[in-house]
Design an enzyme around this catalytic site. Structure first.
Site: not given
Length: 212
Positions: A19, A21, A116-117, A147, A172
Site C-alpha cells: 500500500d 499512504d 494504492t487507492s 479496496k 496499514d
C-alpha cells in the site's frame, strides 16, 4: 520460510506488494488536513470522516459520508478533494524503514509494486515527495473496483508474473488488509497489525529484512 523472530521476511515471498499512504509514504498529516477541510465544507463530523476514509478512494468516502448526494455531485466532490491533496505535500515523507526496505528489494532483485487507492497523479506526487521510485504502481485509475476489492493486488501480481498466493502484501488499514487477503496473499500489518486484521503485525518495515 525465512523468519525474523516469529515473522516471515521478504525472502519467503515471490513478490512484495505495498500500500502507499501510511505504509510506504507518511502522508497522514496531509490527508487529515484535507479531509477536515472537506468535512467542514460538507457539514460532516470530521472525526467520523477520518474514521471512515482510510484505505478508500476519495469518491467512495464522499458517497459514504454524504449518501444524499447524487453520483455527479459525489464525483465532483471526490475530484475537488483530490485537488486539495495534490497541492498539500507538507510533511509528506517516506515512512520509517521504507527506503531501506525497497533498496534491499532492488538490491536482491525481488519484484515489488505499489497498490494504492490514490489516483495516478496523486500516487506519483507522493511517491516522488517520499523519494521512492516504484517499478510498478497500480493506482485507482487502473482498476474497476477499489479496496477492499482484491482487484488491485491481483493485477499487480499478474503484471509481476507471480501468483497472488506467493505474494506478501504490506498494509496499514483493515480495508487494505481485506483486499490483500481476498487476493490470496499473506498480509503484514503496520499500525497494530492494521487493526488486528493482518496475518502478522509489523512494528516497522525493516522487520521484513532478515539481516537489517
Amino acid at each position: 520460510m525465512t523468519r525474523t523472530s516469529d515473522r516471515p521476511t521478504v525472502e519467503a515471498f515471490a513478490a512484495v506488494l505495498f500500500d502507499m499512504d501510511g505504509t510506504l509514504v507518511d502522508s497522514d498529516a496531509a490527508v487529515e488536513r484535507s479531509w477536515r477541510m472537506w468535512a467542514r465544507e460538507y457539514g460532516v463530523d470530521a472525526e467520523q470522516v477520518l474514521a471512515a476514509m482510510p484505505g478508500h478512494p476519495a469518491a467512495d468516502t464522499v458517497a459514504r459520508m454524504r449518501p444524499d448526494l447524487d453520483p455527479v455531485a459525489v464525483e465532483a466532490a471526490g475530484r475537488a478533494q483530490l485537488e486539495r491533496e495534490y497541492h498539500d505535500l507538507e510533511g509528506v515523507v517516506a515512512t520509517p524503514g521504507a527506503l531501506v526496505l525497497v533498496a534491499e528489494l532492488d538490491r536482491t532483485g525481488r519484484p515489488w509494486a505499489v497498490v494504492t487507492s490514490a489516483d495516478a497523479r496523486l500516487a506519483a506526487i507522493r511517491l516522488e515527495a517520499a523519494g521512492i521510485r516504484a517499478p510498478l504502481v497500480i493506482d485507482r485509475d487502473a482498476v474497476v473496483a477499489g479496496k477492499p476489492d482484491p482487484e488491485g493486488y491481483r493485477l499487480a501480481a499478474e503484471r509481476l508474473g507471480v501468483d497472488p498466493h506467493d505474494c506478501l502484501v504490506v498494509e496499514d488499514t483493515p480495508t487494505g488488509t481485506a483486499a490483500g487477503r481476498a487476493a490470496g496473499a499473506t498480509v503484514a500489518g503496520l499500525k497494530g497489525g492494521a487493526g488486528g486484521a493482518a496475518d502478522f503485525p509489523l512494528a516497522t518495515l525493516t522487520d521484513l529484512i532478515s539481516t537489517p
